[in-house]
Design a protein around this motif. Structure first.
Motif, PDB file in Angstrom:
ATOM      1  N   LEU A  61      -9.136   2.832   3.061  1.00 53.29           N
ATOM      2  CA  LEU A  61      -7.990   3.691   3.369  1.00 53.29           C
ATOM      3  C   LEU A  61      -7.998   4.889   2.418  1.00 53.29           C
ATOM      4  N   PRO A  62      -8.799   5.900   2.726  1.00 56.88           N
ATOM      5  CA  PRO A  62      -8.859   7.078   1.854  1.00 56.88           C
ATOM      6  C   PRO A  62      -7.473   7.692   1.679  1.00 56.88           C
ATOM      7  N   GLY A  63      -7.162   8.112   0.458  1.00 54.56           N
ATOM      8  CA  GLY A  63      -5.868   8.721   0.189  1.00 54.56           C
ATOM      9  C   GLY A  63      -4.758   7.722  -0.039  1.00 54.56           C
ATOM     10  N   HIS A  64      -5.108   6.444  -0.154  1.00 49.99           N
ATOM     11  CA  HIS A  64      -4.104   5.407  -0.369  1.00 49.99           C
ATOM     12  C   HIS A  64      -4.518   4.508  -1.528  1.00 49.99           C
ATOM     13  N   ARG A  65      -3.538   3.804  -2.064  1.00 48.84           N
ATOM     14  CA  ARG A  65      -3.792   2.870  -3.155  1.00 48.84           C
ATOM     15  C   ARG A  65      -2.971   1.615  -2.920  1.00 48.84           C
ATOM     16  N   GLU A  66      -3.489   0.503  -3.406  1.00 51.25           N
ATOM     17  CA  GLU A  66      -2.738  -0.742  -3.374  1.00 51.25           C
ATOM     18  C   GLU A  66      -1.814  -0.780  -4.576  1.00 51.25           C
ATOM     19  N   LEU A  67      -0.619  -1.278  -4.364  1.00 56.64           N
ATOM     20  CA  LEU A  67       0.415  -1.301  -5.393  1.00 56.64           C
ATOM     21  C   LEU A  67       0.872  -2.727  -5.645  1.00 56.64           C
ATOM     22  N   ALA A  68       0.883  -3.123  -6.905  1.00 57.89           N
ATOM     23  CA  ALA A  68       1.487  -4.387  -7.326  1.00 57.89           C
ATOM     24  C   ALA A  68       2.740  -4.047  -8.121  1.00 57.89           C
ATOM     25  N   GLU A  69       3.873  -4.560  -7.667  1.00 55.42           N
ATOM     26  CA  GLU A  69       5.153  -4.255  -8.314  1.00 55.42           C
ATOM     27  C   GLU A  69       5.817  -5.561  -8.733  1.00 55.42           C
TER      28      GLU A  69
ATOM     29  N   VAL B 131       0.856  -1.189   0.000  1.00 54.52           N
ATOM     30  CA  VAL B 131       0.000   0.000   0.000  1.00 54.52           C
ATOM     31  C   VAL B 131       0.886   1.231   0.000  1.00 54.52           C
ATOM     32  N   GLU B 132       0.490   2.255  -0.732  1.00 51.30           N
ATOM     33  CA  GLU B 132       1.203   3.533  -0.728  1.00 51.30           C
ATOM     34  C   GLU B 132       0.191   4.668  -0.740  1.00 51.30           C
ATOM     35  N   THR B 133       0.659   5.885  -0.429  1.00 54.26           N
ATOM     36  CA  THR B 133      -0.230   7.041  -0.428  1.00 54.26           C
ATOM     37  C   THR B 133      -0.476   7.525  -1.848  1.00 54.26           C
ATOM     38  N   ASP B 134      -1.610   8.190  -2.039  1.00 51.09           N
ATOM     39  CA  ASP B 134      -1.898   8.761  -3.345  1.00 51.09           C
ATOM     40  C   ASP B 134      -0.892   9.842  -3.723  1.00 51.09           C
ATOM     41  N   GLU B 135      -0.256  10.441  -2.693  1.00 48.28           N
ATOM     42  CA  GLU B 135       0.719  11.493  -2.959  1.00 48.28           C
ATOM     43  C   GLU B 135       2.078  10.948  -3.377  1.00 48.28           C
ATOM     44  N   ALA B 136       2.255   9.638  -3.247  1.00 46.13           N
ATOM     45  CA  ALA B 136       3.533   9.048  -3.630  1.00 46.13           C
ATOM     46  C   ALA B 136       3.808   9.336  -5.105  1.00 46.13           C
TER      47      ALA B 136
END
Length: 301
Positions: A261-269, A221-226
């Motif tokens: 989790l408002p303001g966050h997104r799940e990340l697949a890398e 998970v990372e922030t939308d601002e990342a």
């Protein structure tokens, strides 16, 4: 004479086998010592640990906003970031002995890392099974003593939580990537050529990452601002993704909103390593091939 001879023989046997003719005595009770604390005993299922339950924010960083990811807890306040996690097992030459002054459970060691010590103070809590929980305090100032004071407070918070059985579990919403078993996605014949012949998936400690030969896959998970990776978006595996080179790796990233989790997104890398040196177009072609096999199998929020 016979009875006297019989008595003499019995007496001799009793002398030789005293335990057989004496009253049986109970063996002395043994008292067991403290049980060395392992990471599994302290944290339970690594894949569902809510690492923010280990951080007493009001005591350690009043006012900080703490956000759990699949394998860490991140707390931010005024340009300072506290990170609890991830778990690790591999050796790290930067980790050195450290005289932590607080109480420590049996079998547990607290160490320090000298990596990036101009902007970060890093600690490692190593459990009796060799697994360690890493934590750090980072900011842009030059007060290393202040950072390390907070880091030691975080160590105390973590140890208090695990010894008091205060570790909570993450509850992943439906279709969250936190529910995905990454090694299942890598156990795919379409990856044989990219990962390497005869390779098998090996799961990471957290349960949210997997490596198979030259291919690595991580969910977090990372922030939308990342900051988004450099390069234009493109469609890979039916999803909007970004492809980039980072040293010996070519990486493919894709995201989806993090439910709850408002303001966050799940990340697949996904990444493919170039064992011969710096990654290039050929490495990224393999990364796209791997992503085309893996990304369509991810659930969509």
């Amino acid at each position: 004479m016979y009875p006297r001879l019989k008595s003499l023989v019995v007496a001799m046997l009793c002398a030789l086998l005293a335990t057989g003719c004496a009253k049986t005595q109970a063996a002395p009770e043994t008292t067991s010592g403290p049980t060395p604390l392992t990471a599994s005993a302290a944290l339970g299922d690594f894949a569902t640990v809510d690492y923010c339950s280990l951080l007493d924010v009001p005591a350690v960083a009043p006012g900080a906003v703490a956000t759990p990811t699949f394998e860490t807890c991140r707390a931010d306040l005024g340009g300072r970031t506290i990170l609890v996690g991830p778990l690790a097992f591999d050796s790290d030459p930067n980790i050195k002995p450290y005289a932590y002054l607080g109480p420590v459970p049996d079998g547990v060691a607290v160490q320090q890392s000298m990596f990036n010590d101009r902007t970060a103070c890093t600690r490692a809590i190593t459990f009796a099974d060799g697994n360690r929980l890493e934590l750090s305090v980072t900011d842009s100032g030059d007060d290393q003593a202040g950072r390390c004071g907070v880091a030691d407070a975080v160590v105390g918070s973590v140890l208090d939580a695990v010894t008091a059985n205060k570790v909570r579990r993450l509850k992943f919403p439906e279709r969250s990537w936190g529910l995905v078993a990454p090694c299942v996605l890598l156990d795919n014949n379409d990856l044989d050529a990219v990962a390497g012949a005869g390779t098998r998936p090996a799961i990471g400690l957290s349960g949210h990452s997997c490596i198979r030969g030259k291919v690595s896959f991580k969910l977090t998970v990372e922030t939308d601002e990342a900051k988004a990776p450099a390069g234009p978006p493109e469609t890979v595996g039916g999803r909007e993704a970004r492809v980039r080179v980072a040293g010996a790796f070519c990486l493919v990233d894709t995201t989806q909103p993090a439910a709850g989790l408002p303001g966050h997104r799940e990340l697949a890398e996904l990444s493919v390593v170039e064992t011969a040196g710096t990654a290039g177009d050929g490495t990224c072609a393999m990364a796209r091939t791997a992503a085309n096999a893996i990304l369509p199998r991810l659930p969509t929020a």
